[in-house]
Design a protein around this motif. Structure first.
Motif, PDB file in Angstrom:
ATOM      1  N   PRO A 134       0.821  -1.220   0.000  1.00 11.98           N
ATOM      2  CA  PRO A 134       0.000   0.000   0.000  1.00 11.98           C
ATOM      3  C   PRO A 134       0.847   1.259   0.000  1.00 11.98           C
ATOM      4  O   PRO A 134       1.800   1.377   0.768  1.00 11.98           O
ATOM      5  N   GLY A 135       0.518   2.174  -0.871  1.00  6.43           N
ATOM      6  CA  GLY A 135       1.201   3.459  -0.917  1.00  6.43           C
ATOM      7  C   GLY A 135       2.418   3.487  -1.810  1.00  6.43           C
ATOM      8  O   GLY A 135       3.030   4.547  -1.983  1.00  6.43           O
ATOM      9  N   ASN A 136       2.772   2.344  -2.360  1.00  4.87           N
ATOM     10  CA  ASN A 136       3.954   2.278  -3.226  1.00  4.87           C
ATOM     11  C   ASN A 136       3.594   1.764  -4.613  1.00  4.87           C
ATOM     12  O   ASN A 136       2.565   1.118  -4.810  1.00  4.87           O
ATOM     13  N   GLN A 137       4.471   2.068  -5.558  1.00  6.01           N
ATOM     14  CA  GLN A 137       4.257   1.568  -6.906  1.00  6.01           C
ATOM     15  C   GLN A 137       4.615   0.101  -6.983  1.00  6.01           C
ATOM     16  O   GLN A 137       5.383  -0.426  -6.178  1.00  6.01           O
ATOM     17  N   LYS A 147      12.094 -11.145   4.813  1.00  9.47           N
ATOM     18  CA  LYS A 147      12.172  -9.999   5.706  1.00  9.47           C
ATOM     19  C   LYS A 147      10.799  -9.312   5.757  1.00  9.47           C
ATOM     20  O   LYS A 147      10.017  -9.412   4.808  1.00  9.47           O
ATOM     21  N   PRO A 148      10.530  -8.588   6.828  1.00  4.58           N
ATOM     22  CA  PRO A 148       9.251  -7.858   6.888  1.00  4.58           C
ATOM     23  C   PRO A 148       9.041  -6.941   5.687  1.00  4.58           C
ATOM     24  O   PRO A 148       7.904  -6.768   5.236  1.00  4.58           O
ATOM     25  N   GLU A 149      10.106  -6.390   5.155  1.00  6.98           N
ATOM     26  CA  GLU A 149       9.963  -5.493   3.999  1.00  6.98           C
ATOM     27  C   GLU A 149       9.604  -6.225   2.710  1.00  6.98           C
ATOM     28  O   GLU A 149       9.334  -5.594   1.684  1.00  6.98           O
ATOM     29  N   ASP A 150       9.597  -7.545   2.741  1.00  8.10           N
ATOM     30  CA  ASP A 150       9.117  -8.317   1.595  1.00  8.10           C
ATOM     31  C   ASP A 150       7.587  -8.421   1.581  1.00  8.10           C
ATOM     32  O   ASP A 150       7.014  -8.926   0.616  1.00  8.10           O
ATOM     33  N   THR A 151       6.958  -7.950   2.632  1.00  6.13           N
ATOM     34  CA  THR A 151       5.504  -7.998   2.702  1.00  6.13           C
ATOM     35  C   THR A 151       4.884  -7.167   1.581  1.00  6.13           C
ATOM     36  O   THR A 151       5.218  -5.993   1.410  1.00  6.13           O
ATOM     37  N   ALA A 152       4.010  -7.800   0.812  1.00  9.36           N
ATOM     38  CA  ALA A 152       3.380  -7.130  -0.326  1.00  9.36           C
ATOM     39  C   ALA A 152       2.417  -8.104  -0.988  1.00  9.36           C
ATOM     40  O   ALA A 152       2.398  -9.295  -0.660  1.00  9.36           O
TER      41      ALA A 152
END
Length: 118
Positions: free
Chosen positions: A40-43, A85-90
């Protein structure tokens, strides 16, 4: 062309998941399949791609952790995701693209949620 993705889910940081995406319909022999992701919020961003002859490309953020592969006989692409990693959430989207009459055609799957908890 229709694309159907499978394999998303919830995993702890450091864990792994495997995504798969099956293509059906009239598929051009030489094509590129791959995975994109969007939170959300990112391309939407490219994660990894693989051509029908096996050439691969990875985003810097996933190099060494993710592996893309495909089975041409099954028109299926896989994404093995390790050391998540948590930043892989998408939401991860499967893509198939090919050239056609001087332009490039893209097809998209429905998306599958990957959530990595810390």
């Amino acid at each position: 062309v229709q694309l159907q993705a499978f394999g998303g889910g919830l995993v702890h940081a450091g864990g792994f998941l495997r995504l798969s995406c099956a293509a059906s319909g009239s598929i051009v022999s030489f094509n590129r399949m791959g995975w994109y992701r969007q939170d959300p919020g990112n391309q939407r961003e490219l994660v990894a791609t693989i051509t029908s002859v096996g050439d691969t490309y990875y985003a810097d953020s996933v190099k060494g952790r993710f592996t893309i592969s495909r089975d041409n006989a099954k028109n299926t692409v896989y994404l093995q995701m390790n050391s998540l990693k948590p930043e892989d959430t998408a939401v991860y989207y499967c893509n198939l693209g090919h050239s056609y009459s001087g332009s490039y055609v893209n097809y998209w799957g429905q998306g599958t949620q990957v959530t990595v908890s810390s």
